[in-house]
Scaffold this active site. Structure first.
Site, PDB file in Angstrom:
ATOM      1  N   GLU A 195       0.814  -1.181   0.011  1.00 55.79           N
ATOM      2  CA  GLU A 195      -0.002  -0.130  -0.010  1.00 55.79           C
ATOM      3  C   GLU A 195       0.939   1.332   0.018  1.00 55.79           C
ATOM      4  O   GLU A 195       1.840   1.330   0.924  1.00 55.79           O
ATOM      5  CB  GLU A 195      -0.932   0.016   1.184  1.00 55.79           C
ATOM      6  N   ASP A 241      -0.212  -1.609   6.215  1.00 57.37           N
ATOM      7  CA  ASP A 241       0.354  -1.077   7.674  1.00 57.37           C
ATOM      8  C   ASP A 241      -0.706  -2.067   8.950  1.00 57.37           C
ATOM      9  O   ASP A 241      -1.729  -2.337   8.656  1.00 57.37           O
ATOM     10  CB  ASP A 241      -0.219   0.392   7.913  1.00 57.37           C
ATOM     11  N   ASP A 284      -2.488  -0.962  11.056  1.00 56.11           N
ATOM     12  CA  ASP A 284      -3.505  -0.082  11.609  1.00 56.11           C
ATOM     13  C   ASP A 284      -4.837  -0.225  10.863  1.00 56.11           C
ATOM     14  O   ASP A 284      -5.065  -1.311   9.925  1.00 56.11           O
ATOM     15  CB  ASP A 284      -3.003   1.384  11.661  1.00 56.11           C
ATOM     16  N   ASP A 309      -6.540   1.487   8.905  1.00 59.26           N
ATOM     17  CA  ASP A 309      -6.665   1.821   7.596  1.00 59.26           C
ATOM     18  C   ASP A 309      -5.951   0.552   6.469  1.00 59.26           C
ATOM     19  O   ASP A 309      -6.450   0.239   5.548  1.00 59.26           O
ATOM     20  CB  ASP A 309      -5.794   3.255   7.096  1.00 59.26           C
TER      21      ASP A 309
END
Ligand code: 1YM
Length: 645
Positions: A435, A508, A510, A512
């Site tokens: 990403e 990541d 997290d 998102d």
């Protein structure tokens, strides 16, 4: 220890029995697939299957399953109770025989629709062999019988009457505790796994009441759910469409029996662009389909085409409808009950009996044709949906041809953003989908350029749940993904052309990142299901924390690992903890060591063994309805790492 079990009382039969149970303990995987969490839950299905068989035979209608405080399981039904008399072949009680002789389960009773596919139905003796404790109680003719085993069936407390009761009832109660020496990974039962399957069993057996109780959180906090569906698979379809927008009001429900084969089909169309067919034989999910599914699908296409032509909705000049067209937006459950099913396929979940195709097709054809004729409004909506799908399919084909000419979908010198690996050996090649461009840099430097390719994608790709293939193909990220895979998409899909053995989503750690991963998984699930099913899809697991002390940097995956590491440091050690914010923050060496290097990384394989659960999750996360999505995210907010369905 039981005094009956000293050596002088062993006879040939006992020795045979012990050898049988010992064989199960030596190779548990052969009997229950694995000793992971999946194998652990398999034990429950073995016992529940016996209760289900009793319900299918018409003798019981309530099954209760308890997860007890100590993670043992109790299953109770109100059937006839396992026979308590002496078994003529073994010379010991039938109960003892059922729990000590391999494969005894299904062989005693004649006829009926016994569960007997794949791993299922291997019997109660396997559960006994893999349990440190197992107890059976049978309620019959006013007497309560009991017998128990310890240590994988090695120590036996023989059958005896332990009490009397008033009234007519009868039934069987089995409690077992899985042996931690066998189930070394985990002996903890997962409420949701039990819930999903038990609910499914309730859908598949209308009128059967199944009650699941979790006793692990104490009396006042105990969780209990009851599953009972008078409408059977019709209500199953209703649930599948719960988070979608149904196109038709009525749910089609067809049932029939020919030559002892029962076919039941329920279906309803929704506004989405994907179809969902779940098929079962004797309550076993036939993931790989088979003759029952083929028959129903064939009849569905035939009847819609016939209706559309007869009513002149489909004209001579129109492109003919194909199967894919009539299955767009379809939610369908097929349930077949067969006295002697033959299972085939890689995972033994494909029905092979050739006679079933005709039976299924003729039962469904008749019922569905009647539905179309009696519900002209609904019929019109269904035909129009299929025709719109057909038009989109033809448009997608054109879009593919167009992009191909432009070099978009097939390999040319123009590589888009892919940084390929040098190896041409698919078996060792890996594709990292990364990403954002900031992460792409370190990934490209940290990779093993011989076998690892990197494809950066921008933030949020298109939501494939809400668009048809022709529109999806207009999206650049999607096209570069398909190009990189090499397999083609839609009608052209060919797994043999896959260019990488592992496709690894690296986002990541997290929320998102989890969102993007879910978008990608939705896309793979909808258009590349065989890649998921054959274990080609993975998620990289970048670390969440870095602990620095002295010259050492240690990366850990989550809070639990962090606590463990810090607790093991000597008291004098000074250390620093930093939370890793994103892949882009790591230098290439860090990224390599923690996340990419074959030798040190920790990949998560994406499994789709429960496609129903996966679809529900995708639906909730991607669908139009906001409320269930919010609830799901709230429920799972602390659990993003486990979002990989
Ligand atoms: C909680 C688990 O095992 N129920 C159960 C098992 C059996 C019967 C009834 C049963 C079957 C038959 C006749 C038959 C079983 N019996 C056998 C065997 N619940 C649970 N409830 N009478 C009772 O199949 O003819 C195996 S399973 F072999 F002993 F008949």
């Amino acid at each position: 220890m039981n005094e009956n079990m000293n050596e002088s009382t062993y006879n040939d039969n006992d020795i045979k029995v012990l050898k049988g149970l010992e064989a199960v303990r030596k190779r548990p995987g052969m009997y229950i697939g694995s000793t992971s969490s999946r194998g652990l839950h398999h034990l429950v299905w073995e016992i529940v299957d016996n209760s289900i068989d009793e319900a299918l035979a018409g003798y019981s209608d309530i099954i209760k399953v308890f997860i007890n405080k100590d993670n043992s399981i109790t299953v109770i039904d109100n059937g006839r109770g396992i026979p308590t008399g002496i078994h003529p072949k073994t010379g010991v009680s039938t109960i003892e025989t059922v729990f000590t002789v391999l494969h005894a389960g299904g062989k005693f009773g004649g006829g009926g629709y016994k569960v007997s596919g794949g791993l299922h139905g291997v019997g109660a003796s396997v559960v006994n062999a893999l349990s440190s404790f197992l107890e059976i109680k049978v309620y019959q003719n006013g007497s309560i019988y009991s017998m128990s085993f310890k240590n994988g069936g090695k120590d036996i407390e023989k059958l005896k009457v332990i009490g009397e009761y008033e009234g007519e009832k009868s039934g069987t109660e089995v409690t077992f505790r899985p042996d931690p020496e066998i189930f070394t990974e985990t002996t903890e039962f997962d409420y949701d796994i039990l819930r999903t399957r038990l609910r499914e069993l309730a859908f598949l057996n209308k009128g059967l009441k199944i009650i699941l109780t979790d006793e692990r959180r104490g009396e006042d906090k105990k969780v209990q759910e009851e599953f009972m569906y008078e409408g059977g698979i019709k209500e199953y379809v209703k649930m599948l469409n719960k988070n979608k927008t149904p196109l038709t009001k009525e749910i089609v429900d067809v049932e029939g029996e020919i030559d002892e084969v029962i076919i039941e089909v329920a279906l309803q169309y929704n506004k989405s662009y994907s179809g969902l067919i779940y098929s079962f034989v004797n309550n076993i999910n036939t993931h790989e389909g088979g003759t029952h599914e083929d028959g129903v699908k064939q009849a569905l296409t035939k009847e819609i085409k016939r209706y559309a032509k007869d009513k002149k909705i489909l004209k001579e000049k129109d492109e003919p409808l194909i199967g894919d067209d009539v299955r767009e937006g379809l939610a369908m459950i097929i349930s077949c009950k067969h006295p002697n099913p033959q299972f085939e396929g890689q995972t033994k979940t494909k029905l092979g009996n050739s006679e079933v195709k005709k039976i299924a097709s003729s039962i469904f054809s008749e019922g569905f044709r009647k539905f179309l004729l009696e519900n002209p409004n609904e019929a019109k909506i269904i035909v129009e949906k299929a025709m719109a799908a057909s038009k989109a399919r033809i448009a997608a084909k054109k879009a593919r041809e167009l992009t191909r000419r432009k070099g978009g979908l097939e390999l040319t010198t123009q590589w888009g953003k892919l940084t390929d690996c040098s190896s041409k050996d698919v078996k060792e090649s890996e594709l990292f989908i990364v990403e954002g461009n900031s992460a792409a840099g370190p990934a490209k430097q940290g990779r093993d350029s011989r076998i690892q390719a990197v494809l950066p994608i921008r933030g949020k790709i298109i939501n494939v749940e809400k668009s048809r293939l022709d529109k999806i193909l207009a999206n650049e990220e999607i096209r570069s993904l398909i190009t990189a895979f090499g397999t083609g998409v839609g009608e052209e899909f060919d797994i043999e052309k896959l260019r990488y053995n592992k496709i690894i989503i690296m986002t990541d750690a997290d929320v998102d990142g989890a969102h993007i991963r879910t978008l990608l998984l939705t896309f793979f699930y909808r258009y590349f299901e065989p890649l998921v099913e054959n274990g080609h899809i993975y998620a990289a697991q970048p670390p969440l924390f870095k602990i620095s002390h002295g010259k050492t940097n240690k990366y850990v995956l989550d809070q639990e690992e962090l606590d463990e590491y810090v607790n093991n440091l000597s008291e004098k050690t000074k250390y620093d903890i930093s939370r890793m914010k994103g892949l882009g923050e790591m230098d290439p060496i860090e990224l390599k060591e923690t996340t990419m290097d074959i030798k040190t990384r920790n990949l998560l394989k994406i499994e789709l063994d429960d496609a129903i659960l996966a679809d529900e999750t995708f639906q909730i996360l991607m669908g139009e309805d906001v409320a269930p999505r919010r609830k799901f995210i709230e429920d799972n907010a602390l659990n993003v790492r486990n979002l990989d369905v």
